[in-house]
Scaffold this motif. Structure first.
Motif, PDB file in Angstrom:
ATOM      1  N   LYS A 115     -43.500 -41.244   4.676  1.00  0.00           N
ATOM      2  CA  LYS A 115     -43.303 -40.313   3.555  1.00  0.00           C
ATOM      3  C   LYS A 115     -41.853 -39.849   3.542  1.00  0.00           C
ATOM      4  O   LYS A 115     -41.280 -39.611   4.616  1.00  0.00           O
ATOM      5  N   PHE A 154     -43.950 -27.302  -3.057  1.00  0.00           N
ATOM      6  CA  PHE A 154     -43.703 -27.179  -1.607  1.00  0.00           C
ATOM      7  C   PHE A 154     -42.724 -26.106  -1.151  1.00  0.00           C
ATOM      8  O   PHE A 154     -42.754 -25.716  -0.009  1.00  0.00           O
ATOM      9  N   ARG A 163     -47.411 -28.009   5.526  1.00  0.00           N
ATOM     10  CA  ARG A 163     -47.523 -29.377   5.016  1.00  0.00           C
ATOM     11  C   ARG A 163     -48.613 -29.495   3.952  1.00  0.00           C
ATOM     12  O   ARG A 163     -49.657 -28.856   4.062  1.00  0.00           O
ATOM     13  N   GLY A 164     -48.335 -30.295   2.970  1.00  0.00           N
ATOM     14  CA  GLY A 164     -49.283 -30.447   1.861  1.00  0.00           C
ATOM     15  C   GLY A 164     -49.195 -29.305   0.859  1.00  0.00           C
ATOM     16  O   GLY A 164     -50.032 -29.150  -0.012  1.00  0.00           O
ATOM     17  N   GLY A 165     -48.149 -28.492   0.985  1.00  0.00           N
ATOM     18  CA  GLY A 165     -48.045 -27.242   0.225  1.00  0.00           C
ATOM     19  C   GLY A 165     -47.764 -27.368  -1.262  1.00  0.00           C
ATOM     20  O   GLY A 165     -47.797 -26.362  -1.976  1.00  0.00           O
ATOM     21  N   SER A 166     -47.508 -28.562  -1.759  1.00  0.00           N
ATOM     22  CA  SER A 166     -47.304 -28.688  -3.210  1.00  0.00           C
ATOM     23  C   SER A 166     -48.566 -28.300  -3.970  1.00  0.00           C
ATOM     24  O   SER A 166     -48.493 -27.860  -5.119  1.00  0.00           O
ATOM     25  N   SER A 196     -45.034 -33.767  -5.821  1.00  0.00           N
ATOM     26  CA  SER A 196     -44.718 -33.825  -4.392  1.00  0.00           C
ATOM     27  C   SER A 196     -43.529 -34.763  -4.228  1.00  0.00           C
ATOM     28  O   SER A 196     -43.063 -35.362  -5.192  1.00  0.00           O
ATOM     29  N   THR A 198     -40.789 -36.944   2.970  1.00  0.00           N
ATOM     30  CA  THR A 198     -40.717 -35.665   3.703  1.00  0.00           C
ATOM     31  C   THR A 198     -40.481 -35.914   5.195  1.00  0.00           C
ATOM     32  O   THR A 198     -39.657 -35.247   5.824  1.00  0.00           O
ATOM     33  N   GLU A 228     -39.121 -32.943  -2.650  1.00  0.00           N
ATOM     34  CA  GLU A 228     -39.721 -32.498  -3.910  1.00  0.00           C
ATOM     35  C   GLU A 228     -38.637 -32.225  -4.944  1.00  0.00           C
ATOM     36  O   GLU A 228     -38.796 -32.550  -6.117  1.00  0.00           O
TER      37      GLU A 228
HETATM   38  N1  ASP Z   1     -44.219 -33.345   0.769  1.00  0.00           N
HETATM   39  C1  ASP Z   1     -44.844 -32.313   1.509  1.00  0.00           C
HETATM   40  C2  ASP Z   1     -45.662 -32.907   2.648  1.00  0.00           C
HETATM   41  O1  ASP Z   1     -45.595 -34.099   2.894  1.00  0.00           O
HETATM   42  C3  ASP Z   1     -45.650 -31.400   0.666  1.00  0.00           C
HETATM   43  C4  ASP Z   1     -46.716 -32.055  -0.173  1.00  0.00           C
HETATM   44  O2  ASP Z   1     -46.748 -33.282  -0.321  1.00  0.00           O
HETATM   45  O3  ASP Z   1     -47.560 -31.336  -0.698  1.00  0.00           O
HETATM   46  O4  ASP Z   1     -46.320 -32.200   3.338  1.00  0.00           O
END
Ligand code: ASP
Length: 439
Positions: free
Chosen positions: A48, A169, A183-186, A37, A50, A115
């Motif tokens: 973060k 991601f 979001r969180g797609g990694s 990520s 991102t 990423e």
């Molecule tokens: N960096 C991206 C996020 O903050 C994806 C991830 O961390 O999975 O959503």
């Protein structure tokens, strides 16, 4: 043996975390493919990368000066690079990114750079190949993930490599622009890579030691879940147990690859294994409890409802026309209740009530708000008599009034609806009866 290892943002937030990650990866030769990520928070008030990228791009898109915000992003990466003592300049990358921001390359492009850059740093630090996700992960014209094309190109690309870092991601659209997952797609990228290389295991490294039997904000130090099936996980994640992105299970599940959630800060912990099925008995009758507040129930009553063909359809049609998903639908002989998300329903309330009157001619409609739902989930429930009885007697002892009950046909979960103010007490009562007393 091949493992795909994905590291979340908190696992790669600083040089200190990078060192832990390297130690984990080099501890086992099988950890050949790595999905990072972007750097996450180093402490709770931190931002973060991102989010820094989104903020910076939003300024650029409005034509405003973004140099301070851009420098702060550069500082995050150079802080890591310098402290790790690696020989790496990202100046060319940063110049390109800056130019693309000015050229308004899009928010997805901007966010994906977190990423992308972290992947370059990690690959250099590990001495692994770097594979840009834009060259191996694809979306179709509609913006949906293109599994077929991705799997073909990605598996061919990685087949020739002993090891590689593939940033999480994002991927590319048919017109070569960058698109991200949600979001969180990694987590999803990790799963896709695991399927493409036919991995034996997908390890997902984060900052908790897997899933817990209950929300730690409600129960102090709840028991961990060591093994859980995909189906159970789906029920718990729906109710808000969020450790893994919901869509991350699909690629590996299809390929029969288990997921192991692990803690970068406590690698010795076994974590949670997520599997298709298991003969292992869970430690308790229930695997876990999860719940959410913020539901509304619309109770519709009409004499002889049961004999009226198409009644249910007419009710649901009204919700459909107003663009509202229904979450649950417990029913009686002359009553039908529709459970919806309060926030979504509130905006459409009057249209829906009018629609129900027009479409279904009910005797009465009443609305109950501020409802919380709690899912009690466990594959062992099927073979244990009296589970529901235990849940309800525990709730009665805790003076919690049960407003709704819904048991899925799979006998995998029992969902109870309680008033929001009883939410914590209800969670505690259920946790105590099953986990504390080891039933
Ligand atoms: N960096 C991206 C996020 O903050 C994806 C991830 O961390 O999975 O959503």
């Amino acid at each position: 043996m091949t493992k795909v290892v994905k590291f979340g943002g908190s696992s790669l937030a600083s040089a200190e975390q990078f060192k832990k990650v390297k130690e984990i990866i080099t501890a086992e030769e099988s950890r050949r493919f790595v999905v990072p990520s972007a750097p996450g928070k180093r402490f709770s008030a931190d931002t973060k990368v991102t989010d820094m990228l989104y903020g910076c791009y939003d300024l650029a898109a409005k034509g405003r000066d973004f140099s301070t915000e851009f420098s702060a992003i550069k500082d995050r990466y150079y802080g890591i690079i310098n402290e790790l003592g690696i020989e790496l300049s990202l100046e060319d990358e940063f110049n390109t990114i800056k130019a693309c921001f000015i050229g308004k390359a899009g928010r997805d492009y901007a966010a994906s750079r977190g990423e992308y850059l972290n992947g370059i740093v990690l690959a250099k630090y590990l001495g692994y190949n770097f594979v840009d996700a834009a060259d191996v992960i694809y979306f179709n014209e509609q913006g949906q993930f293109d599994g077929k094309k991705t799997n073909k190109i990605l598996s061919e690309k990685l087949a020739g490599m002993e090891n590689a870092v593939v940033p999480g991601f994002y991927g590319s659209m048919p017109n070569d622009t960058i698109k991200t997952f949600s979001r969180g797609g990694s987590d999803i990228t990790g799963s896709i890579v695991a399927a493409a290389v036919n991995a034996d295991l997908y390890e997902n490294w984060t900052d908790v030691s897997g899933f817990l039997t209950c929300d730690p904000r409600i129960i102090n130090n709840p028991a961990p879940i060591t093994i859980i099936t995909y189906k159970e996980l789906r029920e718990l994640s729906y109710m808000g147990a969020t450790v893994l992105h919901e869509d991350a299970i699909f690629p590996v599940r299809k390929a029969g690859i288990p997921i192991n959630i692990k803690n970068t800060n406590k690698p010795e912990d076994v974590g949670t294994m997520i599997v298709e099925s298991t003969s292992q008995k869970p430690a308790y009758t229930i695997t876990g409890i999860a719940g959410k507040k913020g539901f509304t129930v619309i109770n519709i009553e009409k004499d002889m409802m049961n004999a009226e063909i198409g009644f249910g359809r007419k009710v649901l049609e009204v919700f459909e026309k107003n663009g509202i998903c229904f979450e649950h639908m417990p029913s009686g002989i002359d009553t039908m209740s529709v459970v919806v998300h309060q926030a979504e329903f509130a905006d459409k309330e009057q249209e829906i009530l009018a629609g129900l009157h027009r479409n279904c001619h009910p005797d009465t409609i009443d609305i109950e708000t501020d409802l919380a739902l709690i899912a009690v989930v466990g594959r062992a429930m099927k073979s244990n008599r009296g589970t529901a009885g235990r849940i309800f007697s525990a709730l009665a002892h805790a003076h919690v009034n049960v407003k709704m009950i819904d048991q899925g046909s799979s006998e995998l979960n029992v969902i109870v609806g309680v008033a929001e103010q009883d939410f914590e007490a209800a969670n505690k009562a259920i946790y105590d009866i099953f986990v504390e007393t080891k039933l």
